[in-house]
Scaffold this motif. Structure first.
Motif, PDB file in Angstrom:
ATOM      1  N   MET B  51      96.539  30.820  95.339  1.00  0.00           N
ATOM      2  CA  MET B  51      97.366  31.600  94.417  1.00  0.00           C
ATOM      3  C   MET B  51      98.266  32.550  95.189  1.00  0.00           C
ATOM      4  SD  MET B  51      94.571  32.461  91.489  1.00  0.00           S
ATOM      5  CE  MET B  51      95.023  32.180  89.785  1.00  0.00           C
ATOM      6  N   VAL B  52      97.688  33.228  96.197  1.00  0.00           N
ATOM      7  CA  VAL B  52      98.464  34.173  97.002  1.00  0.00           C
ATOM      8  C   VAL B  52      99.593  33.438  97.723  1.00  0.00           C
ATOM      9  CG1 VAL B  52      98.380  35.654  99.054  1.00  0.00           C
ATOM     10  CG2 VAL B  52      96.595  35.838  97.318  1.00  0.00           C
ATOM     11  N   GLU B  53      99.251  32.300  98.313  1.00  0.00           N
ATOM     12  CA  GLU B  53     100.256  31.566  99.082  1.00  0.00           C
ATOM     13  C   GLU B  53     101.345  30.996  98.189  1.00  0.00           C
ATOM     14  OE1 GLU B  53      97.977  28.936 101.524  1.00  0.00           O
ATOM     15  OE2 GLU B  53      97.293  30.592 102.797  1.00  0.00           O
ATOM     16  N   SER B  54     100.995  30.633  96.958  1.00  0.00           N
ATOM     17  CA  SER B  54     102.008  30.096  96.048  1.00  0.00           C
ATOM     18  C   SER B  54     102.976  31.188  95.613  1.00  0.00           C
ATOM     19  CB  SER B  54     101.350  29.446  94.828  1.00  0.00           C
ATOM     20  OG  SER B  54     100.823  30.443  93.980  1.00  0.00           O
ATOM     21  N   LEU B  55     102.555  32.432  95.752  1.00  0.00           N
ATOM     22  CA  LEU B  55     103.445  33.538  95.401  1.00  0.00           C
ATOM     23  C   LEU B  55     104.466  33.819  96.515  1.00  0.00           C
ATOM     24  CD1 LEU B  55     100.870  35.959  93.777  1.00  0.00           C
ATOM     25  CD2 LEU B  55     102.725  34.758  92.613  1.00  0.00           C
TER      26      LEU B  55
END
Lengths: 140, 189
Positions: B51-55
């Motif tokens: 989720m963090v990386e997709s942001l």
């Protein structure tokens, strides 16, 4: 006591016949009951049991029976082979379909070499297992 | 995958990991509670990591909470999970070499983990395990699994059912048949 929806109802492809209808309907389970876990998580949770404990607890429930042997890849515990007949050995092998390695034969009375190939899915592994069996026999 | 993320997760860069853990992100439970957690610790959850990386940038996540919608992620369970990842984020990376993997599986839990997972409230224990599974924190699922297996050790079917509150859906005849099949396990040499 049944109040909380099951959180991981992912279905396995290879469910035994008869359980599909039970699993596909959305059931609710108590939060403090292990019944709440799906097959995938239950399999992981039980994967640290000794082989002996797996057989002793096989009849806990149908889900337990379905998942408790799937993570068995090695059969290496000496105690397992004590006083074991061909018939029992065949039943054991039938339950541990994913076994890759068998070690430590205390009693070398598994004379029926068809037991392993007839009951294990992993054919390459079965051949490896058979060679272990043969090797053990050769030494006796 | 962003170069940034690869750089941050480099196993060899302990300093970066420590620095990153000073960045606090917010995790939101299914009950609405919002809790702070170090970024490196939070990324022990593959779900949060993705989720963090997709942001895109890590800066975004320090403002908006990451929503963990699974019902197992209660306030109490999330607090336990944050406690665990904050303790374990600087563990050495797991070696997936076959023999090492086998040794790790057979290894007993550390004293800290034993105390951490020995939760009297079984509903909370199962929430923590189900939430760790949902959040894809493999190390914590393993701690839960080892704990449950250690409690099962040496118990009969009925004792296991009572302890883990499992419904017996076998008929008496079916149960008998399984016991007969497995009678050899009780034989003494």
């Amino acid at each position: 006591r049944r109040a909380i929806p099951k959180c991981d109802p992912r279905l396995d492809n290879e469910m035994p016949s008869g359980s599909d209808s039970v699993m596909s309907s959305r059931q609710v389970y108590a939060k403090d009951s292990m019944d709440r876990f799906g097959d995938d998580l239950s399999e992981v949770l039980l994967s640290y049991l000794s082989l002996k404990d797996r057989f002793i607890t096989e009849c806990v429930s149908k889900q337990w029976q379905r998942v408790v042997f799937t993570s068995v890849t090695d059969i290496t515990e000496d105690i397992v082979f004590q006083n074991m007949s061909d018939k029992s050995f065949e039943l054991m092998v039938k339950k541990c379909q994913n076994v890759r390695r068998v070690e430590s034969f205390d009693n070398a009375f598994y004379t029926n070499e068809t037991i392993l190939p007839n009951n294990c899915n992993q054919l390459d592994s079965v051949l490896a297992v058979l060679s272990v069996v043969k090797q053990v026999f050769g030494n006796h | 995958m962003a170069d940034n993320a690869d750089h941050i997760d480099g196993d060899d860069n302990e300093d970066v990991r420590a620095q990153q853990n000073l960045i606090k992100i917010k995790l939101k439970s299914s009950e609405g509670g919002i809790y702070e957690c170090g970024l490196t610790a939070a990324k022990m959850s593959d779900l949060v990591k993705n989720m963090v990386e997709s942001l895109g940038t890590d800066a975004v996540v320090t403002t908006e909470p990451i929503i963990l919608g699974n019902e197992a992620v209660t306030d109490a369970a999330l607090k336990k999970i944050i406690e665990w990842v904050e303790f374990h984020w600087d563990d050495p990376p797991v070696d997936h070499d076959f023999e090492d993997e086998k040794d790790r599986r057979n290894e007993e839990l550390s004293h800290w983990d034993k105390q951490f997972i020995d939760v009297d409230d079984q509903a909370l224990l199962f929430d923590v395990i189900a939430a760790a599974n949902y959040m894809d924190i493999k190390g914590l699922v393993e701690v839960g699994a080892k704990h449950i297996c250690s409690k099962i050790r040496g118990k009969s079917c009925q004792e296991v059912r009572e302890m883990l509150k499992i419904t017996n859906d076998f008929t008496a005849e079916e149960e008998d048949a399984i016991h007969k099949e497995n009678a050899w396990i009780y034989a003494k040499d």
